[in-house]
Design an enzyme around this catalytic site. Structure first.
Site: not given
Length: 211
Positions: A184, A170
């Site tokens: 995401d 991330d």
């Protein structure tokens, strides 16, 4: 005279549109069944072609989302990991590389394998839905979901600490919000689009229903 007409039969008379109306019991026009069969075959062929195009859209969107996610993670690992965050919009948005063992936005870090299985199940469901897909918006929505699920599943399988337990990369860090990645984002956008399509009553097979 009337009795003779009844026995012999009266000739066809034009209807209100100027066309002749066939006498009751007259045989069907030769070739009519062949023509109707041809029309049905053409309609079926068009429907198959439409489905093929929608499936192509689904996989094109999925491939695009997956490629963007994969390339962005490769760049983040190579250029940003183990370095100071990069400010994009002051302190409102930063690029900050972390490894996430949980679900999207860092939730459920203790259930890595469960989320891996869920991602795999989502991919299987989307592949099954593709067989009856005739809606362009649904193709885009499912493509986003598929690309995002594949992106994070790739991390789960190939990244440390091990197969099916890999941590997701991330790097998008808005102020006061969880860190996430492009996979995401694709999943969230696809989910929102599906909710909107459901509210409008549009099904994946192209039918529209009103509650």
């Amino acid at each position: 005279m009337a009795e003779a007409e009844r026995i012999i039969g009266t000739p066809d008379t034009p209807d209100g549109n100027g066309e002749q109306t066939a006498a009751a019991g007259a045989p069907a026009r030769p070739g009519a069944s062949d023509e109707s069969g041809t029309v049905a075959q053409e309609a079926s062929a068009r429907r198959r072609t439409g489905r093929g195009r929608r499936i192509a859209v689904l996989f094109a969107v999925a491939a695009f989302a997956y490629a963007l996610d994969l390339i962005s993670k490769m760049l983040v690992v190579a250029k940003l990991e183990h370095r100071e965050p990069i400010q994009v919009v002051g302190d409102l948005l930063e690029l900050h590389a972390i490894r996430n063992p949980g679900a999207a936005f860092g939730f459920g870090a203790a259930f890595t394998i469960i989320f891996t299985l869920i991602a795999a199940a989502v991919i299987v469901v989307i592949m099954r839905l593709a067989r009856k897909l005739y809606s362009f918006p649904w193709a885009v929505a499912l493509g986003l979901l598929l690309g995002g699920a594949l992106g994070n599943l790739t991390d789960r399988i190939f990244r440390a600490p091990g197969i099916f337990e890999g941590e997701v990369v991330d790097f998008i860090a808005p102020k006061g919000f969880a860190v996430f990645n492009l996979a995401d984002s694709a999943i969230v956008c696809g989910g929102i689009l599906i909710v909107l399509l459901s509210f409008r009553g549009l099904d994946p097979d192209g039918t529209v229903h009103k509650d």
